[in-house]
Design an enzyme around this catalytic site. Structure first.
Site, PDB file in Angstrom:
ATOM      1  CB  SER A   1      -0.845  -0.015   1.275  1.00 30.89           C
ATOM      2  OG  SER A   1      -1.550   1.198   1.444  1.00 30.89           O
TER       3      SER A   1
ATOM      4  CE1 TYR B   1      -4.115  -2.198   5.259  1.00 27.92           C
ATOM      5  CE2 TYR B   1      -3.343   0.014   4.754  1.00 27.92           C
ATOM      6  CZ  TYR B   1      -3.865  -1.194   4.334  1.00 27.92           C
ATOM      7  OH  TYR B   1      -4.117  -1.417   2.999  1.00 27.92           O
TER       8      TYR B   1
HETATM    9  N1  NAP Z   1      -8.603  -0.324  -1.749  1.00 29.99           N
HETATM   10  C1  NAP Z   1      -7.547   0.377  -1.397  1.00 29.99           C
HETATM   11  O1  NAP Z   1      -7.587   1.637  -1.345  1.00 29.99           O
HETATM   12  C2  NAP Z   1      -6.244  -0.320  -1.067  1.00 29.99           C
HETATM   13  C3  NAP Z   1      -5.078   0.455  -1.008  1.00 29.99           C
HETATM   14  C4  NAP Z   1      -3.884  -0.180  -0.675  1.00 29.99           C
HETATM   15  C5  NAP Z   1      -3.848  -1.530  -0.439  1.00 29.99           C
HETATM   16  N2  NAP Z   1      -5.012  -2.264  -0.502  1.00 29.99           N
HETATM   17  C6  NAP Z   1      -4.938  -3.709  -0.196  1.00 29.99           C
HETATM   18  O2  NAP Z   1      -5.622  -4.406  -1.206  1.00 29.99           O
HETATM   19  C7  NAP Z   1      -6.028  -5.685  -0.694  1.00 29.99           C
HETATM   20  C8  NAP Z   1      -7.450  -5.965  -1.131  1.00 29.99           C
HETATM   21  O3  NAP Z   1      -8.333  -5.052  -0.501  1.00 29.99           O
HETATM   22  P1  NAP Z   1      -9.591  -4.389  -1.230  1.00 29.99           P
HETATM   23  O4  NAP Z   1      -9.307  -2.944  -1.318  1.00 29.99           O
HETATM   24  O5  NAP Z   1      -9.939  -5.128  -2.430  1.00 29.99           O
HETATM   25  O6  NAP Z   1     -10.687  -4.544  -0.067  1.00 29.99           O
HETATM   26  P2  NAP Z   1     -11.975  -5.474   0.045  1.00 29.99           P
HETATM   27  O7  NAP Z   1     -12.935  -5.202  -1.066  1.00 29.99           O
HETATM   28  O8  NAP Z   1     -12.467  -5.293   1.433  1.00 29.99           O
HETATM   29  O9  NAP Z   1     -11.402  -6.936  -0.154  1.00 29.99           O
HETATM   30  C9  NAP Z   1     -10.703  -7.610   0.869  1.00 29.99           C
HETATM   31  C10 NAP Z   1     -10.670  -9.075   0.532  1.00 29.99           C
HETATM   32  O10 NAP Z   1      -9.929  -9.762   1.544  1.00 29.99           O
HETATM   33  C11 NAP Z   1     -10.665 -10.887   1.951  1.00 29.99           C
HETATM   34  N3  NAP Z   1     -10.380 -11.263   3.322  1.00 29.99           N
HETATM   35  C12 NAP Z   1     -10.406 -10.514   4.440  1.00 29.99           C
HETATM   36  N4  NAP Z   1     -10.134 -11.257   5.513  1.00 29.99           N
HETATM   37  C13 NAP Z   1      -9.925 -12.532   5.075  1.00 29.99           C
HETATM   38  C14 NAP Z   1      -9.605 -13.755   5.691  1.00 29.99           C
HETATM   39  N5  NAP Z   1      -9.450 -13.856   7.024  1.00 29.99           N
HETATM   40  N6  NAP Z   1      -9.470 -14.853   4.921  1.00 29.99           N
HETATM   41  C15 NAP Z   1      -9.640 -14.785   3.588  1.00 29.99           C
HETATM   42  N7  NAP Z   1      -9.926 -13.638   2.931  1.00 29.99           N
HETATM   43  C16 NAP Z   1     -10.078 -12.531   3.683  1.00 29.99           C
HETATM   44  C17 NAP Z   1     -12.130 -10.509   1.775  1.00 29.99           C
HETATM   45  O11 NAP Z   1     -12.914 -11.673   1.580  1.00 29.99           O
HETATM   46  P3  NAP Z   1     -13.914 -12.323   2.627  1.00 29.99           P
HETATM   47  O12 NAP Z   1     -14.422 -11.236   3.535  1.00 29.99           O
HETATM   48  O13 NAP Z   1     -14.988 -12.917   1.760  1.00 29.99           O
HETATM   49  O14 NAP Z   1     -13.115 -13.364   3.327  1.00 29.99           O
HETATM   50  C18 NAP Z   1     -12.047  -9.705   0.489  1.00 29.99           C
HETATM   51  O15 NAP Z   1     -12.143 -10.554  -0.620  1.00 29.99           O
HETATM   52  C19 NAP Z   1      -5.825  -5.623   0.827  1.00 29.99           C
HETATM   53  O16 NAP Z   1      -4.621  -6.312   1.155  1.00 29.99           O
HETATM   54  C20 NAP Z   1      -5.650  -4.118   1.089  1.00 29.99           C
HETATM   55  O17 NAP Z   1      -4.886  -3.859   2.244  1.00 29.99           O
HETATM   56  C21 NAP Z   1      -6.201  -1.691  -0.825  1.00 29.99           C
END
Ligand code: NAP
Length: 245
Positions: free
Chosen positions: A140, A153
């Protein structure tokens, strides 16, 4: 697409946001995807959208090492090999340290850091046997800079970069490749993982103004996967154009 067509890609956190959108773009480019997360109904719907010949759904909690091994093994059994693993599952429970939200600290570290290590532990022996394989990690902007309320985080996202850099040096001798993608604000469900109402609302306001769409991230993954075997994309750091920090 050259170098993506026919590849087998394992994705954790594929039930929403960046993982789901990347699965769509990878399948469009000719890859086959194994989708892991806890919300199996979401994964099943995505498999239906992508075609059962192109995707499999597997219910997995990445904090469960044995279950994650089961996901990786099921992918190998179905598709015969694993070319890429996108270690994407994560959450972002922003809160000031003084609030001592230790359950949230534990969960953030368990999912964002230990989940990544468990995924690696499951897939690396397979990739090493193949003599090839690419691990793609999701850090991130918060893995490069620290802010108030983001301590835990950021610690996990700095940690992911540390794991990736050591791994990169470890896998050179058998042709392993390692990429870290560090996105800024992208519109997904991530903000919902913030439990403090005040901080969640403030962050949501910022996301409403600044966030870009998940296809930006997916293009970064496709860029890394589409390189020939002798090119190893180490880092991609991307932000919305309007994002200052
Ligand atoms: N969106 C942003 O602005 C941003 C920026 C920087 C980095 N990121 C990173 O991108 C990645 C994806 O996030 P996103 O933005 O796509 O958010 P999101 O829509 O909330 O997706 C998060 C995903 O992680 C899964 N997850 C959470 N806990 C889990 C567990 N215990 N076991 C298995 N799966 C789990 C969730 O699936 P279930 O709940 O169905 O298990 C979901 O599919 C994360 O690592 C986040 O830190 C995002």
């Amino acid at each position: 697409m050259e170098h993506v067509d026919g590849k087998i890609v394992v994705i954790t956190g594929a039930s929403s946001g960046l993982g789901a959108e990347t699965a769509r773009e990878l399948v469009k480019a000719g890859a086959k995807v194994a989708l892991g997360a806890r919300r199996k109904d979401r994964l099943d719907a995505l498999v239906e959208e992508l075609g059962t010949e192109n995707a499999l759904a597997y219910e997995v909690d990445v904090t469960d090492r044995v279950a994650l091994q089961g996901f990786v093994d099921a992918t190998k059994a179905r598709f015969g090999r694993i070319d890429v693993m996108l270690h994407n599952a994560g959450l972002m429970p922003f809160a000031p340290l003084v609030e001592n939200r230790h359950d949230e600290w534990d969960q953030c570290i368990d999912v964002n850091l230990k989940g990544v290590l468990y995924g690696l532990g499951a897939v690396l022996p397979i990739m090493k046997d193949q003599g090839a394989g690419q691990n793609i990690f999701v850090s991130s902007v918060a893995g490069h800079v620290c802010t108030p309320v983001g301590a835990v985080y950021s610690a996990t996202k700095f940690g992911v970069r540390a794991i990736a850099e050591s791994l990169r040096q470890e896998v050179k001798d058998w042709g392993g490749r390692v990429t870290v993608l560090s996105p800024g604000a992208i519109a997904t469900e991530l903000v919902q993982s913030i439990k403090s109402d005040e901080i969640r609302n403030g962050t949501a306001e910022f996301y409403d103004e600044a966030a870009i769409t998940p296809d930006a991230f997916a293009r970064g993954v496709i860029y890394a996967v589409s390189q020939p075997e002798d090119v190893d994309i180490s880092e991609i750091l991307m932000r919305p154009t309007v994002q200052t920090m």
